[in-house]
Enzyme design. Structure first.
Site, PDB file in Angstrom:
ATOM      1  N   GLY A 129       0.796  -1.226   0.000  1.00 32.18           N
ATOM      2  CA  GLY A 129       0.000   0.000   0.000  1.00 32.18           C
ATOM      3  C   GLY A 129       0.823   1.267   0.000  1.00 32.18           C
ATOM      4  O   GLY A 129       0.545   2.188   0.782  1.00 32.18           O
ATOM      5  N   TYR A 132     -13.494  -3.916  11.957  1.00 33.93           N
ATOM      6  CA  TYR A 132     -12.208  -3.275  11.672  1.00 33.93           C
ATOM      7  C   TYR A 132     -11.357  -3.247  12.935  1.00 33.93           C
ATOM      8  O   TYR A 132     -10.175  -3.618  12.923  1.00 33.93           O
ATOM      9  CB  TYR A 132     -12.431  -1.858  11.141  1.00 33.93           C
ATOM     10  CG  TYR A 132     -11.149  -1.120  10.824  1.00 33.93           C
ATOM     11  CD1 TYR A 132     -10.523  -1.286   9.595  1.00 33.93           C
ATOM     12  CD2 TYR A 132     -10.555  -0.267  11.763  1.00 33.93           C
ATOM     13  CE1 TYR A 132      -9.336  -0.625   9.301  1.00 33.93           C
ATOM     14  CE2 TYR A 132      -9.374   0.404  11.479  1.00 33.93           C
ATOM     15  CZ  TYR A 132      -8.770   0.216  10.248  1.00 33.93           C
ATOM     16  OH  TYR A 132      -7.582   0.863   9.962  1.00 33.93           O
TER      17      TYR A 132
END
Length: 259
Positions: free
Chosen positions: A15, A155
């Site tokens: 990323g 999450y």
């Protein structure tokens, strides 16, 4: 850990095309690391690679891969496990969040998030740590979240796993020359919340962090061999408060950063 003048160290960053991951790529290049950059968008990867080669004179390898896809993930694992081309630092940064609460999202969307936040971290760390422990040196930085300390849905649950795994691995492999650290940022000025369609005004201004400073502080903590890096006094306070306040009270914070 810094690169030597004779044999530059190599860092693999997932990323790296924006935000915290891009900050890691830039600052590691500034330190003299050669890089392996991993993301889905090959065009953006090539653009970042060209920028880093020009600005810092480092070698940059591009590896386009979707970490939800096991075949793609396996190619990244193989790169990390390559004993002929050792990777000295793995930065597990790739990730995304879902704006809706659990039942508002499809099970497939929740599973895809889990694949990136947990499964890829596990599998890439497994590949990297195997090679690193053989050499007696290396490190892993897992980008977690201050959400790991709070009851904020799947999450947060995934990031709690990252914290637990990182803390265990830090203790397990320290004596074998390997440093493992969990970085736990809070709201950070990156594309992360924009991709979730979350307005920056959904959280108070004082909670938003600068990605470059966050990364600089994280690399300083990593160099000191710390197990956790929690940026800024406000997030250190939140992490501390999470150990004291009841979950029912903490759960009222769920709406912060979701609008």
């Amino acid at each position: 850990m810094s690169a030597s003048s004779t044999a530059p160290l190599v860092a693999l960053v997932t990323g790296p095309t924006a935000g915290i991951g891009h900050g890691f790529a830039v600052q590691l290049a500034q330190q003299g690391y050669d890089l392996v950059l991993v993301a889905r968008d090959e065009a953006r990867l090539e653009a970042v690679a060209a920028e880093l080669r020009t600005a810092h004179g480092v070698q940059v390898e591009v590896l386009a891969a979707d970490l939800v896809d096991r075949d793609s993930l396996a190619r990244v694992e193989a790169r990390l496990a390559d004993r002929e081309r050792p990777v000295d630092l793995l930065v597990n940064n790739a990730g995304f969040g879902l704006k809706g609460r659990f039942l508002a999202n499809s099970a497939d969307a929740e599973t895809a998030m889990l694949e990136v936040l947990v499964t890829s971290v596990l599998r890439l760390s497994h590949a990297a740590l195997g090679a690193m422990t053989e050499r007696g040196r290396g490190g892993v930085i897992n980008v977690s979240s201050v959400a790991a300390f709070l009851p904020r849905g799947t999450y947060a649950a995934a990031k709690a796993w990252v914290n637990s795994f990182s803390e265990w691995a830090a203790n397990e492999y320290r004596d074998q020359g390997v440093t493992v650290m969990a970085l736990c940022p809070g709201f950070t000025k990156t594309e992360f919340h924009e991709r979730m369609d979350v307005d920056r005004g959904s959280a108070p201004d004082f909670l938003w962090l600068d990605a470059d400073k966050l990364v600089a502080d994280a690399l300083a903590d990593y160099a000191k061999g710390r197990t956790y890096s929690i940026p800024s006094l406000q997030y250190k306070a939140i992490a501390t408060a999470s150990r004291i306040l009841p979950n029912r009270l903490l759960q009222r914070l769920q709406s912060v950063g979701r609008k």
